[in-house]
Write a protein that holds these residues in place. Sequence first.
Motif, PDB file in Angstrom:
ATOM      1  N   GLY A   1      -6.349  -6.121   6.564  1.00  0.00           N
ATOM      2  CA  GLY A   1      -7.499  -6.997   6.416  1.00  0.00           C
ATOM      3  C   GLY A   1      -8.492  -6.454   5.399  1.00  0.00           C
ATOM      4  O   GLY A   1      -8.951  -7.173   4.499  1.00  0.00           O
ATOM      5  N   ALA A   2      -8.828  -5.181   5.519  1.00  0.00           N
ATOM      6  CA  ALA A   2      -9.756  -4.560   4.583  1.00  0.00           C
ATOM      7  C   ALA A   2      -9.160  -4.491   3.183  1.00  0.00           C
ATOM      8  O   ALA A   2      -9.867  -4.663   2.185  1.00  0.00           O
TER       9      ALA A   2
ATOM     10  N   GLN B   1      -9.361  -8.016   1.640  1.00  0.00           N
ATOM     11  CA  GLN B   1     -10.746  -8.344   1.311  1.00  0.00           C
ATOM     12  C   GLN B   1     -11.199  -7.569   0.072  1.00  0.00           C
ATOM     13  O   GLN B   1     -11.961  -8.093  -0.759  1.00  0.00           O
ATOM     14  N   THR B   2     -10.708  -6.341  -0.074  1.00  0.00           N
ATOM     15  CA  THR B   2     -11.034  -5.557  -1.259  1.00  0.00           C
ATOM     16  C   THR B   2     -10.459  -6.201  -2.511  1.00  0.00           C
ATOM     17  O   THR B   2     -11.114  -6.254  -3.558  1.00  0.00           O
TER      18      THR B   2
ATOM     19  N   ILE C   1      -9.884  -9.384  -2.847  1.00  0.00           N
ATOM     20  CA  ILE C   1     -10.669 -10.606  -3.060  1.00  0.00           C
ATOM     21  C   ILE C   1     -11.969 -10.292  -3.799  1.00  0.00           C
ATOM     22  O   ILE C   1     -12.411 -11.039  -4.668  1.00  0.00           O
ATOM     23  N   GLU C   2     -12.597  -9.155  -3.462  1.00  0.00           N
ATOM     24  CA  GLU C   2     -13.912  -8.848  -4.021  1.00  0.00           C
ATOM     25  C   GLU C   2     -13.850  -8.119  -5.363  1.00  0.00           C
ATOM     26  O   GLU C   2     -14.659  -8.398  -6.261  1.00  0.00           O
TER      27      GLU C   2
ATOM     28  N   SER D   1      -7.402 -15.732   4.061  1.00  0.00           N
ATOM     29  CA  SER D   1      -8.772 -15.233   4.059  1.00  0.00           C
ATOM     30  C   SER D   1      -8.848 -14.116   5.083  1.00  0.00           C
ATOM     31  O   SER D   1      -7.857 -13.798   5.764  1.00  0.00           O
ATOM     32  N   VAL D   2     -10.023 -13.516   5.197  1.00  0.00           N
ATOM     33  CA  VAL D   2     -10.215 -12.404   6.139  1.00  0.00           C
ATOM     34  C   VAL D   2     -11.377 -12.749   7.042  1.00  0.00           C
ATOM     35  O   VAL D   2     -12.486 -13.085   6.578  1.00  0.00           O
TER      36      VAL D   2
ATOM     37  N   ASP E   1     -14.186 -12.292  10.398  1.00  0.00           N
ATOM     38  CA  ASP E   1     -15.323 -11.406  10.626  1.00  0.00           C
ATOM     39  C   ASP E   1     -14.889 -10.025  11.115  1.00  0.00           C
ATOM     40  O   ASP E   1     -15.551  -9.028  10.826  1.00  0.00           O
TER      41      ASP E   1
ATOM     42  N   PHE F   1     -12.132  -8.558  10.301  1.00  0.00           N
ATOM     43  CA  PHE F   1     -11.123  -8.097   9.343  1.00  0.00           C
ATOM     44  C   PHE F   1      -9.702  -8.387   9.813  1.00  0.00           C
ATOM     45  O   PHE F   1      -8.795  -7.588   9.624  1.00  0.00           O
TER      46      PHE F   1
END
Length: 382
Positions: A231-232, A235-236, A238-239, A260-261, A263, A265
């Motif tokens: 999950g992390a 999200q990394t 994605i950002e 998507s991830v 809340d 993660f």
Amino acid sequence: MITCLAVSGYRSLREVTLSLGRLNVITGANGSGKSSLYRALKLLSDVAQGRAIASLAVEGGLASTLWAGPETFSREMRSGTQRVQGTRRSGPVSLKLGFSSEDFGYAIDLGLPIPSRTRFGHDPEIKVETVWTGPVLGRANVVADRRGQLVRVRSSDTGTWRDSFGNLPAFDSMMTHCADASDGLELLLLRERMRAWRFYDDLRTDRDAPARRPQVGTFTPVLAGDGSDIGAAIQTIIEIGDVDTLETAIADAFDGAAISVGDRFEVEMQQHGLLRPLIASELSDGTLRYLLLAAALLSPRPPELMILNEPEASLHTDLLDPLARLLIKASERCQIIVVSHASKLVTALERHAESTLIELRKVMGETIVSQADGPTWNWPSR
């Protein structure tokens, strides 16, 4: 990029030298030596981590990992007119590993210990280590050399040799004990590169896999070896990573789906026709594994070398073509070695212009490589 990999005396790899490219596909029948080649690469990486001897112990020690056949095969043995038997050895018992690139090369020779009173007398000893510049070891391009307990380093300024370590224990590598920025810079650079190699062969997708549970997330540019922080990691991407390629890879594999991830993660997948996204605990093993591979391959911090062992495990055949496209895309940013026996995946990767196909087969217990002309390679002498 590694251009040559050499292994001698390790399991079925009696004497193997491979040419490597940007995207490498190692394939062959069960028992042909694919796993041994993967383990040899892992063992080389463990040298830079200072745990090569411990890794050999986990495999059963030197006695269990050495080539079990004769030192050489006679013509009569190969033709079957004479039974396979041991011959008088012309060289010492050894397990040798090495690699080279355009700028640096490294080789290590592990052998039997000298009999002693210690209870650790079965531990293998590091007999020789050598680092050189350029793709092929020669007399003039050695920059660091270890013989027994003595380590010598050549000055990059004057070209003169200096004793760097006089009593290095046989279980310690010069890569971990003699590398520093002021004296032994080449060792330091090479060690850090080897430590950064990334291996993926244990991405968990079972019901109790950490990837299926909520996590506490932090910036994660490198996916963990078991995929626990997926999950992390996503999200990394994605950002701060290549989110467009990630979205394309998911839509390509799952008919326009998106991820998507949440809340906590948790990875969530939105599929056409569903009113809510599916969380990681609801995904099939194959779907979760593909997401894990995508997170690993699209890392915002790509290594120089990434090695994947049987990435096709748990994947439906329909996912192999999208996986091949993902691997090809990832190989634009780092060198990749894929160990696989999935013919559909191998064929898809083989079509790529930058791929190198390495087929292994077993003859009389020995792994034979399909490459007709191996690269030039010289082992350092004891």
